[in-house]
Design a protein around this motif. Structure first.
Motif, PDB file in Angstrom:
ATOM      1  N   PHE A 509       0.778  -1.242   0.000  1.00  0.00           N
ATOM      2  CA  PHE A 509       0.000   0.000   0.000  1.00  0.00           C
ATOM      3  C   PHE A 509       0.811   1.295   0.000  1.00  0.00           C
ATOM      4  O   PHE A 509       0.226   2.366  -0.129  1.00  0.00           O
ATOM      5  N   SER A 510       2.112   1.223   0.133  1.00  0.00           N
ATOM      6  CA  SER A 510       2.912   2.447   0.049  1.00  0.00           C
ATOM      7  C   SER A 510       3.142   2.765  -1.422  1.00  0.00           C
ATOM      8  O   SER A 510       4.118   2.328  -2.047  1.00  0.00           O
ATOM      9  N   ILE A 511       2.219   3.519  -2.009  1.00  0.00           N
ATOM     10  CA  ILE A 511       2.219   3.796  -3.452  1.00  0.00           C
ATOM     11  C   ILE A 511       2.366   5.306  -3.666  1.00  0.00           C
ATOM     12  O   ILE A 511       1.409   6.056  -3.452  1.00  0.00           O
ATOM     13  N   PRO A 512       3.541   5.774  -4.060  1.00  0.00           N
ATOM     14  CA  PRO A 512       3.716   7.217  -4.304  1.00  0.00           C
ATOM     15  C   PRO A 512       2.806   7.671  -5.441  1.00  0.00           C
ATOM     16  O   PRO A 512       2.742   7.020  -6.488  1.00  0.00           O
ATOM     17  N   VAL A 513       2.093   8.749  -5.220  1.00  0.00           N
ATOM     18  CA  VAL A 513       1.265   9.314  -6.285  1.00  0.00           C
ATOM     19  C   VAL A 513       2.167   9.739  -7.423  1.00  0.00           C
ATOM     20  O   VAL A 513       3.290  10.179  -7.207  1.00  0.00           O
ATOM     21  N   ARG A 514       1.681   9.574  -8.662  1.00  0.00           N
ATOM     22  CA  ARG A 514       2.499   9.881  -9.825  1.00  0.00           C
ATOM     23  C   ARG A 514       3.152  11.256  -9.710  1.00  0.00           C
ATOM     24  O   ARG A 514       2.486  12.240  -9.412  1.00  0.00           O
ATOM     25  N   GLY A 515       4.452  11.265  -9.942  1.00  0.00           N
ATOM     26  CA  GLY A 515       5.195  12.524  -9.866  1.00  0.00           C
ATOM     27  C   GLY A 515       5.798  12.783  -8.497  1.00  0.00           C
ATOM     28  O   GLY A 515       6.550  13.733  -8.315  1.00  0.00           O
ATOM     29  N   THR A 516       5.449  11.950  -7.527  1.00  0.00           N
ATOM     30  CA  THR A 516       5.992  12.118  -6.172  1.00  0.00           C
ATOM     31  C   THR A 516       7.187  11.186  -5.982  1.00  0.00           C
ATOM     32  O   THR A 516       7.060   9.982  -6.196  1.00  0.00           O
ATOM     33  N   PRO A 517       8.347  11.706  -5.594  1.00  0.00           N
ATOM     34  CA  PRO A 517       9.519  10.846  -5.401  1.00  0.00           C
ATOM     35  C   PRO A 517       9.337   9.916  -4.202  1.00  0.00           C
ATOM     36  O   PRO A 517       8.694  10.270  -3.214  1.00  0.00           O
ATOM     37  N   LEU A 518       9.885   8.721  -4.279  1.00  0.00           N
ATOM     38  CA  LEU A 518       9.782   7.747  -3.198  1.00  0.00           C
ATOM     39  C   LEU A 518      10.744   8.105  -2.076  1.00  0.00           C
ATOM     40  O   LEU A 518      11.933   8.251  -2.285  1.00  0.00           O
ATOM     41  N   LYS A 519      10.212   8.279  -0.876  1.00  0.00           N
ATOM     42  CA  LYS A 519      11.037   8.589   0.296  1.00  0.00           C
ATOM     43  C   LYS A 519      10.819   7.499   1.335  1.00  0.00           C
ATOM     44  O   LYS A 519       9.682   7.137   1.652  1.00  0.00           O
ATOM     45  N   ALA A 520      11.928   7.009   1.906  1.00  0.00           N
ATOM     46  CA  ALA A 520      11.877   5.845   2.790  1.00  0.00           C
ATOM     47  C   ALA A 520      10.993   6.057   4.014  1.00  0.00           C
ATOM     48  O   ALA A 520      10.333   5.145   4.482  1.00  0.00           O
ATOM     49  N   LYS A 521      10.968   7.282   4.575  1.00  0.00           N
ATOM     50  CA  LYS A 521      10.272   7.507   5.839  1.00  0.00           C
ATOM     51  C   LYS A 521       8.819   7.917   5.662  1.00  0.00           C
ATOM     52  O   LYS A 521       8.102   8.092   6.637  1.00  0.00           O
ATOM     53  N   GLU A 522       8.387   8.128   4.445  1.00  0.00           N
ATOM     54  CA  GLU A 522       7.018   8.558   4.220  1.00  0.00           C
ATOM     55  C   GLU A 522       6.107   7.357   3.975  1.00  0.00           C
ATOM     56  O   GLU A 522       6.530   6.318   3.485  1.00  0.00           O
ATOM     57  N   TYR A 523       4.836   7.537   4.338  1.00  0.00           N
ATOM     58  CA  TYR A 523       3.889   6.445   4.200  1.00  0.00           C
ATOM     59  C   TYR A 523       3.383   6.270   2.759  1.00  0.00           C
ATOM     60  O   TYR A 523       2.999   5.190   2.359  1.00  0.00           O
ATOM     61  N   HIS A 524       3.345   7.341   2.002  1.00  0.00           N
ATOM     62  CA  HIS A 524       2.853   7.311   0.622  1.00  0.00           C
ATOM     63  C   HIS A 524       1.464   6.683   0.550  1.00  0.00           C
ATOM     64  O   HIS A 524       1.219   5.721  -0.173  1.00  0.00           O
ATOM     65  N   LEU A 525       0.553   7.251   1.332  1.00  0.00           N
ATOM     66  CA  LEU A 525      -0.842   6.799   1.338  1.00  0.00           C
ATOM     67  C   LEU A 525      -1.801   7.901   0.887  1.00  0.00           C
ATOM     68  O   LEU A 525      -3.018   7.810   1.116  1.00  0.00           O
ATOM     69  N   ASP A 526      -1.252   8.939   0.233  1.00  0.00           N
ATOM     70  CA  ASP A 526      -2.104  10.038  -0.223  1.00  0.00           C
ATOM     71  C   ASP A 526      -3.155   9.565  -1.224  1.00  0.00           C
ATOM     72  O   ASP A 526      -4.216  10.179  -1.371  1.00  0.00           O
ATOM     73  N   TRP A 527      -2.844   8.481  -1.916  1.00  0.00           N
ATOM     74  CA  TRP A 527      -3.775   7.970  -2.921  1.00  0.00           C
ATOM     75  C   TRP A 527      -5.099   7.521  -2.307  1.00  0.00           C
ATOM     76  O   TRP A 527      -6.135   7.507  -2.989  1.00  0.00           O
ATOM     77  N   VAL A 528      -5.092   7.180  -1.005  1.00  0.00           N
ATOM     78  CA  VAL A 528      -6.310   6.669  -0.372  1.00  0.00           C
ATOM     79  C   VAL A 528      -7.402   7.736  -0.378  1.00  0.00           C
ATOM     80  O   VAL A 528      -8.568   7.461  -0.696  1.00  0.00           O
ATOM     81  N   LYS A 529      -7.028   8.962  -0.030  1.00  0.00           N
ATOM     82  CA  LYS A 529      -8.020  10.049   0.010  1.00  0.00           C
ATOM     83  C   LYS A 529      -8.574  10.326  -1.389  1.00  0.00           C
ATOM     84  O   LYS A 529      -9.788  10.487  -1.559  1.00  0.00           O
ATOM     85  N   GLU A 530      -7.685  10.368  -2.394  1.00  0.00           N
ATOM     86  CA  GLU A 530      -8.145  10.642  -3.758  1.00  0.00           C
ATOM     87  C   GLU A 530      -9.054   9.512  -4.254  1.00  0.00           C
ATOM     88  O   GLU A 530     -10.074   9.754  -4.897  1.00  0.00           O
TER      89      GLU A 530
END
Length: 573
Positions: A509-530
């Motif tokens: 589920f840690s899926i960076p939104v297109r155009g967002t660089p992958l960072k180790a400490k971030e959750y990358h869950l912004d896609w859930v809200k969209e």
């Protein structure tokens, strides 16, 4: 069983039995040799040959293991041949057969009987079922089977071999149907202009007129289409990507020079008072129209297939657009296409070319390919035309045929339905992946409180559990689902983030939104809200609240990402 099938049935199940009334039938014939093969040439009625005939269809799987090489009969083709025969047509070519037994041939007197190895005499025809195997001409023969019996007396030309090996039959069949070169379709269409111009048959006359118009355009050095058409029998250059049959079809189906309605030929927008006047009027208008397009994007026009601008589907689509453009203007009293001059027609049509040319000028090769490439067959021409209508509609929102508007409405409905289906499937997949992972992490044993461990320990937020429980209790008892079925998408985001869950669920589920660089400490869950926002719109869409193109693009991207990750984790979509 069809009528043609009756003869096959009789041949198969009465093989070798005498046919009543056919014994000792003699016909005038010639006898000769092709290499080692003996042949006879004669005429026979269709009804007589049908009783003797058998077709060695590939689907029979012959029990004796004999090679089966014939194609199955095409019912539609049989009907067409039947109509041709009823209309007075006949076949001047031979049907090839193989007599399975030795034949009796009685030569005429020896005086002047043999000429260049050919003997003249009388052939006694076979009189048993399945004694004449058809090598070539099954459709010509079986085309008689759906006709009245009176047609069965029609004569057929036959060349019959004697006891030819079945393998040789198959080889001869391949030679006739594969190795021999048929007359190219473009030459046949080109000949229509010479053979059918002015025909009493309205359909033939219109086809010939379209063919002659193409000939005039292709020979006109001032035409944008000059030098762009393949010529029959001449190797095509890279620029010659247009074909005569396709352009003839395009002109006919556009209705620009007329159409056939109830066997009557009606005038089109480019028709003149005579055929010659029609050709001149149509030539000037078509040249003028494509001249504007060529002038707007000269490099793309000359690039041929690579640019998708001057190809068979594109030219045919533009011819349809010409008709629709004139119909649009005529319906709004902007012009009377039937009396306007070619210059006036081209000037009026330029309004529709402008938005197309503007888009082509600024679009990248990739964008053009995405919109107009890989358009094959009749469906491809229609897709190309609809693509042109999309561009014209940017300037004329109410433009387009009824079929185009139905297509847009249908496409929109199908798109929404597919989006709803994707949202439902993705929601179910997210729920399955999270709950089953919690089951694996914490187990399904009960805690001291009586709750299952995966529920008690895997979901730390009490508000989430209370909300799910409340929704469950509000449902009718007979339709109640497990509590996890009442978790919202935004609930899953909190569950995924939870300490103890994250490291296991992160790969999915840690899926960076297109155009967002992958960072180790971030959750990358912004896609859930969209995704949740899109889910709400899809579930409650209205004329005021609909999914956008960006929403559809996002769904397609997320679906691909989510499905791939879930599949790798063992959760098949």
């Amino acid at each position: 069983m069809g009528t043609a099938g009756k003869y096959q049935f009789l041949a198969e199940f009465l093989q070798g039995q005498d046919i009543a009334g056919l014994s000792n039938k003699k016909v005038p014939a010639t006898k000769g040799r092709f290499g080692t093969d003996v042949f006879y040439s004669f005429t026979i009625t269709a009804g007589h040959l049908l009783k003797l005939a058998f077709v060695n269809h590939h689907a029979l799987n012959h029990p004796e293991g004999r090679p089966a090489y014939q194609r199955m009969v095409d019912k539609r083709r049989l009907r067409g041949i039947g109509e041709f025969i009823k209309g007075g047509g006949y076949f001047p070519t031979n049907i090839l057969v193989n007599f399975t037994n030795s034949c009796t041939f009685e030569p005429l007197s020896k005086t002047d009987n043999t000429v260049d190895g050919i003997k003249f005499g009388y052939l006694t025809l076979p009189s048993k079922f399945k004694s004449a195997w058809i090598i070539d001409g099954q459709h010509r023969l079986f085309g008689f089977t759906n006709l009245d019996e009176s047609y069965l007396d029609r004569p057929l030309f036959v060349v019959a071999f004697e006891k030819m090996d079945v393998a040789r039959e198959a080889d001869l069949f391949i030679t006739i149907n594969h190795k021999q070169k048929s007359v190219p379709k473009d030459l046949l269409v080109a000949l229509q202009a010479d053979l059918q111009m002015g025909s009493d048959d309205p359909d033939e006359a219109l086809g010939a007129l379209a063919s002659f118009l193409i000939r005039k355009i292709s020979a006109d050095a001032t035409s944008p289409l000059f030098g762009r058409l393949e010529m029959p029998g001449v190797p095509a250059s890279e620029e010659q990507v247009l074909t005569i049959p396709e352009l003839q079809k395009g002109i006919r189906r556009s209705g620009l020079i007329g159409r056939i309605v109830k066997k009557a030929r009606l005038a089109g927008y480019l028709s003149g008072s005579t055929d010659d006047a029609t050709i001149e009027r149509a030539r000037k208008t078509i040249n003028g129209y494509f001249g504007i397009l060529e002038e707007a994007v000269p490099a793309k026009w000359l690039a041929g297939r690579a640019a998708h601008v001057a190809t068979n589907p594109s030219v045919r689509a533009h011819l349809t657009l010409m008709y629709e453009g004139l119909r649009y203007l005529h319906g709004r009293d902007k012009i009377d296409p039937y009396i306007a001059t070619p210059v006036e027609l081209v000037s009026a049509l330029s309004a529709f070319i402008t938005p197309i040319a503007a888009w082509l000028k600024k679009a990248s090769d990739e964008e053009i390919a995405e919109k107009f490439a890989r358009k094959y067959g009749e469906g491809g021409v229609k897709e190309y035309f609809f693509g042109l209508c999309d561009l014209v509609a940017l300037q004329f929102p109410d433009f387009g045929s009824e079929e185009y508007r139905q297509y847009k409405s249908r496409s929109s409905d199908e798109r929404i339905a597919q989006a709803k289906l994707d949202v439902s499937d993705m929601t179910s997949l997210i729920s399955t992946a999270v709950i089953e992972t919690l089951n694996n992490l914490y187990g399904t044993d009960e805690t001291q409180s009586g709750e299952k461990k995966y529920w008690e320990l895997g979901i730390a937020d009490s508000n989430i559990k209370e909300s799910a429980y409340k929704k469950q209790q509000q449902a009718k008892a007979e339709k109640r689902a497990p509590r996890e079925a009442y978790l919202d998408i935004v609930d899953f985001e909190k569950i995924i983030r939870q300490k103890g869950n994250w490291e296991t669920l992160k790969p999915i589920f840690s899926i960076p939104v297109r155009g967002t660089p992958l960072k180790a400490k971030e959750y990358h869950l912004d896609w859930v809200k969209e995704f949740n926002d899109i889910r709400n719109v899809a579930a409650h869409s209205s004329i005021y609240r609909q999914l956008t193109d960006d929403d559809y693009d996002f769904l397609a991207w997320l679906k691909a990402e989510l499905y791939d990750r879930c599949a790798l984790a063992g959760f098949e979509p």
